[in-house]
Design a protein around this motif. Sequence first.
Motif, short mmCIF file in Angstrom:
data_model
loop_
_atom_site.label_atom_id
_atom_site.label_comp_id
_atom_site.label_asym_id
_atom_site.label_seq_id
_atom_site.Cartn_x
_atom_site.Cartn_y
_atom_site.Cartn_z
N GLN A 115 0.84 -1.20 0.00
CA GLN A 115 0.00 0.00 0.00
C GLN A 115 0.87 1.25 0.00
O GLN A 115 0.63 2.19 -0.76
CB GLN A 115 -0.94 0.02 1.21
CG GLN A 115 -1.82 -1.21 1.36
CD GLN A 115 -2.47 -1.66 0.07
OE1 GLN A 115 -3.23 -0.93 -0.55
NE2 GLN A 115 -2.15 -2.87 -0.36
N ASP A 116 1.90 1.24 0.84
CA ASP A 116 2.82 2.38 0.89
C ASP A 116 3.56 2.55 -0.44
O ASP A 116 3.70 3.66 -0.95
CB ASP A 116 3.83 2.21 2.02
CG ASP A 116 3.20 2.32 3.40
OD1 ASP A 116 2.09 2.89 3.51
OD2 ASP A 116 3.82 1.84 4.36
N GLU A 124 3.21 12.01 2.81
CA GLU A 124 2.19 11.43 3.72
C GLU A 124 0.89 12.21 3.64
O GLU A 124 -0.19 11.62 3.60
CB GLU A 124 2.71 11.41 5.16
CG GLU A 124 3.66 10.28 5.45
CD GLU A 124 3.99 10.19 6.93
OE1 GLU A 124 3.08 10.35 7.77
OE2 GLU A 124 5.18 9.96 7.23
N GLU A 125 0.99 13.52 3.62
CA GLU A 125 -0.21 14.36 3.56
C GLU A 125 -0.94 14.16 2.23
O GLU A 125 -2.17 14.04 2.20
CB GLU A 125 0.15 15.83 3.74
CG GLU A 125 -1.07 16.74 3.76
CD GLU A 125 -0.71 18.20 3.97
OE1 GLU A 125 -1.56 19.04 3.62
OE2 GLU A 125 0.39 18.50 4.45
N GLU A 126 -0.20 14.08 1.13
CA GLU A 126 -0.83 13.86 -0.17
C GLU A 126 -1.51 12.48 -0.22
O GLU A 126 -2.60 12.34 -0.76
CB GLU A 126 0.22 13.96 -1.28
CG GLU A 126 0.69 15.37 -1.55
CD GLU A 126 1.89 15.41 -2.49
OE1 GLU A 126 2.03 16.44 -3.17
OE2 GLU A 126 2.70 14.44 -2.52
N ALA A 127 -0.84 11.47 0.35
CA ALA A 127 -1.41 10.12 0.36
C ALA A 127 -2.71 10.10 1.17
O ALA A 127 -3.70 9.50 0.73
CB ALA A 127 -0.41 9.12 0.94
N ARG A 128 -2.72 10.78 2.32
CA ARG A 128 -3.96 10.85 3.12
C ARG A 128 -5.07 11.57 2.35
O ARG A 128 -6.22 11.13 2.36
CB ARG A 128 -3.71 11.56 4.45
CG ARG A 128 -3.19 10.67 5.55
CD ARG A 128 -3.26 11.34 6.93
NE ARG A 128 -2.58 12.63 6.99
CZ ARG A 128 -1.27 12.80 7.15
NH1 ARG A 128 -0.48 11.75 7.26
NH2 ARG A 128 -0.74 14.01 7.19
N THR A 129 -4.71 12.65 1.68
CA THR A 129 -5.69 13.40 0.89
C THR A 129 -6.23 12.55 -0.24
O THR A 129 -7.45 12.51 -0.46
CB THR A 129 -5.06 14.70 0.33
OG1 THR A 129 -4.64 15.52 1.43
CG2 THR A 129 -6.05 15.47 -0.53
N LEU A 131 -6.38 9.27 -0.39
CA LEU A 131 -7.23 8.24 0.18
C LEU A 131 -8.59 8.81 0.58
O LEU A 131 -9.63 8.18 0.32
CB LEU A 131 -6.55 7.56 1.37
CG LEU A 131 -5.39 6.65 1.02
CD1 LEU A 131 -4.70 6.16 2.28
CD2 LEU A 131 -5.85 5.49 0.17
N ASP A 132 -8.59 9.98 1.19
CA ASP A 132 -9.87 10.62 1.55
C ASP A 132 -10.72 10.88 0.32
O ASP A 132 -11.93 10.63 0.32
CB ASP A 132 -9.62 11.93 2.30
CG ASP A 132 -9.08 11.73 3.71
OD1 ASP A 132 -9.17 10.60 4.25
OD2 ASP A 132 -8.56 12.71 4.28
N LYS A 135 -12.02 7.57 -1.16
CA LYS A 135 -13.16 7.09 -0.36
C LYS A 135 -14.41 7.86 -0.69
O LYS A 135 -15.49 7.28 -0.87
CB LYS A 135 -12.84 7.20 1.13
CG LYS A 135 -11.85 6.18 1.63
CD LYS A 135 -11.53 6.43 3.10
CE LYS A 135 -10.39 5.56 3.57
NZ LYS A 135 -10.03 5.85 4.96
#
Length: 156
Positions: A115-116, A124-129, A131-132, A135
């Motif tokens: 996944q990483d 990390e921030e871009e990956a969280r964004t 994913l959000d 979703k």
Amino acid sequence: MTDINDMPGYLIRRLHQISVAIFTARTAEAGFDLTPVQYGALATVNRYPGIDQVTLAGCIAYDKATIGGVVDRLIQKGYLKRDVSPSDRRARVLDLTDEGRAVLEAATPIVAEVQDQSLSGLSEEEARTLLDLLKKATDAGNSLSRAPLRAAPQPK
């Protein structure tokens, strides 16, 4: 005419191809014969022991017609067992075997790394964004899918 490299569907398909290629390579290197869908099925059966095939299909957004083949292959590999439901003799329920549990436990850290690696070009921030947003987009389009995600049962 729009360049396909600017189309979300094309980019989503490409990222999926990349993710599956990484998953296949990493799990094969570790000695596992497992597809992403099979891993998802094992993880879901682990979370919901005694789940039936139709509910499993809904929990991983897989169509009912195809989930049988996935389950059959996992049974052939010795990772799942299928038994008659204690509450409905016509229904069949699924549970992990000891071997299936061991494979799931050993493969899970590898899958986390996949996944990483699939999002390695992002902070990390871009990956969280991302994913959000993924979703949000999949939730919005869920009812349009031929295999919509269904609510999972309460864990046992």
